[in-house]
Enzyme design. Structure first.
Site, PDB file in Angstrom:
ATOM      1  N   LYS A 238       0.880  -1.268   0.091  1.00 23.77           N
ATOM      2  CA  LYS A 238       0.080   0.113   0.222  1.00 23.77           C
ATOM      3  C   LYS A 238       0.787   1.255  -0.169  1.00 23.77           C
ATOM      4  O   LYS A 238       0.469   2.205  -0.548  1.00 23.77           O
ATOM      5  CB  LYS A 238      -0.831  -0.139   1.111  1.00 23.77           C
TER       6      LYS A 238
ATOM      7  N   ASP B 126     -10.023   2.520   2.595  1.00 20.96           N
ATOM      8  CA  ASP B 126     -10.004   1.710   3.793  1.00 20.96           C
ATOM      9  C   ASP B 126     -11.002   2.493   4.793  1.00 20.96           C
ATOM     10  O   ASP B 126     -12.021   1.860   5.781  1.00 20.96           O
ATOM     11  CB  ASP B 126      -8.953   1.102   4.586  1.00 20.96           C
TER      12      ASP B 126
HETATM   13  O1  SKM Z   1      -7.619  -2.389   1.484  1.00 22.51           O
HETATM   14  C1  SKM Z   1      -8.341  -3.573   1.144  1.00 22.51           C
HETATM   15  C2  SKM Z   1      -7.710  -4.060  -0.233  1.00 22.51           C
HETATM   16  O2  SKM Z   1      -8.640  -3.197  -0.934  1.00 22.51           O
HETATM   17  C3  SKM Z   1      -8.438  -5.474  -0.617  1.00 22.51           C
HETATM   18  C4  SKM Z   1      -8.540  -6.370   0.338  1.00 22.51           C
HETATM   19  C5  SKM Z   1      -8.379  -7.907   0.128  1.00 22.51           C
HETATM   20  O3  SKM Z   1      -8.830  -8.170  -0.848  1.00 22.51           O
HETATM   21  O4  SKM Z   1      -7.975  -8.556   1.092  1.00 22.51           O
HETATM   22  C6  SKM Z   1      -7.898  -5.768   1.821  1.00 22.51           C
HETATM   23  C7  SKM Z   1      -7.541  -4.709   2.125  1.00 22.51           C
HETATM   24  O5  SKM Z   1      -6.399  -4.372   2.349  1.00 22.51           O
END
Ligand code: SKM
Length: 276
Positions: free
Chosen positions: A65, A102
């Site tokens: 991220k 988020d």
């Molecule tokens: O922020 C979210 C991400 O966009 C998708 C995600 C997932 O697919 O497990 C989890 C989070 O980190």
């Protein structure tokens, strides 16, 4: 055909393909949403060359991220202040845009599952000062909480976040976590304690007002020990699955042009998959 994907390392556990696949089908869109394992050392190049991978955008999960924040040409306030990007898309001019959804996901979950949860907002207690806490602190500041008490086992990490986000955050040491529940309106667990395979969160809820709302960002298991204990004493509880569902909404809208709805049917679909 427009294509998006979730990227991370590891990523195969992700439920994002199920979520977006459900919406593509529901809205009759001829798009695709896949899953790509991107190790951190390849992430910057990958994000900067999404079109070469036939992608109009992607979700970004751990551990990339911060790299996605670096890769984006333009980022919104949420992403910049949180210091992480979880949603990327190519805009009309070909620029790579990044957002952090988020925080929106956290708020959307509470708004849907516990309407009026932020009516009383004198004091929120946030446990944990890791990456996930940053989005939660930003979200609670958006909703104008009067006091946000940040408690972490390593105080220095909490202090660094307090310094970054400023007022109304106050830090407190881990040993005070049960006492700090006095007059608390919202309790949020952002630590991994209580997650399947991790140690339980050791917290005495005796001082927590019965009107307080309790939420956990962990969703495996759905009913963490914290949520079960809070529910048993009459507190309203909100599990973490809704945050995952709601954070997906803005990305889908950017990539596929429709603002999708988080329905009970979608939630059931993910729950069914988790049981397997
Ligand atoms: O922020 C979210 C991400 O966009 C998708 C995600 C997932 O697919 O497990 C989890 C989070 O980190």
């Amino acid at each position: 055909m427009r294509k998006a994907a979730v990227t991370g390392h590891p990523v195969k556990h992700s439920r994002s393909p199920l979520i977006h696949g459900y919406w593509l089908k529901t809205y009759g869109i001829e798009g695709k949403y896949g899953l790509v394992d991107v190790p951190p050392h390849e992430a910057l190049t990958f994000f900067k060359s999404l079109p070469e991978h036939q992608l109009v955008g992607c979700n970004v999960t751990i551990p990339n991220k911060e790299i996605a924040l670096e890769a984006a040409d333009i980022v919104d306030d949420a992403a910049r202040e949180i210091g992480a990007v979880n949603t990327l898309w190519i805009d009309e001019t070909g620029k790579l845009q990044g957002s952090n959804t988020d925080a929106v996901g956290f708020l959307g979950n509470l708004d849907q599952a516990a309407p009026g949860w932020d009516t009383r907002k004198a004091k929120a207690v946030v446990l944990g000062a890791g990456g996930a806490a940053r989005a939660i602190l930003w979200a609670l500041k958006q909703r104008n909480y009067q006091e946000i008490v940040l408690i972490n086992r390593t105080l220095e990490k909490a202090e660094a976040l307090q310094h970054h986000f400023g007022k109304p955050i106050r830090t407190s040491v881990w040993e005070t976590r049960s006492e700090e529940l006095e007059n608390c309106d919202l309790l949020v667990n952002t630590t991994a304690l209580g997650m399947t395979g991790q140690r339980p969160l050791d917290l005495d809820l005796d001082r927590l007002p019965s009107t307080a709302v309790v939420t956990d960002i962990v969703y495996t298991p759905l009913m963490t020990d914290l949520l079960a204990a809070a529910k048993a004493r009459g507190n309203q509880v909100v599990d973490g699955l809704g945050m995952l569902l709601h954070q997906a909404v803005p990305g889908f809208e950017k990539w596929f042009g429709i603002h999708p709805v988080v329905t009970p049917e979608l939630r059931s679909l993910i729950l069914k998959d988790m049981d397997q």
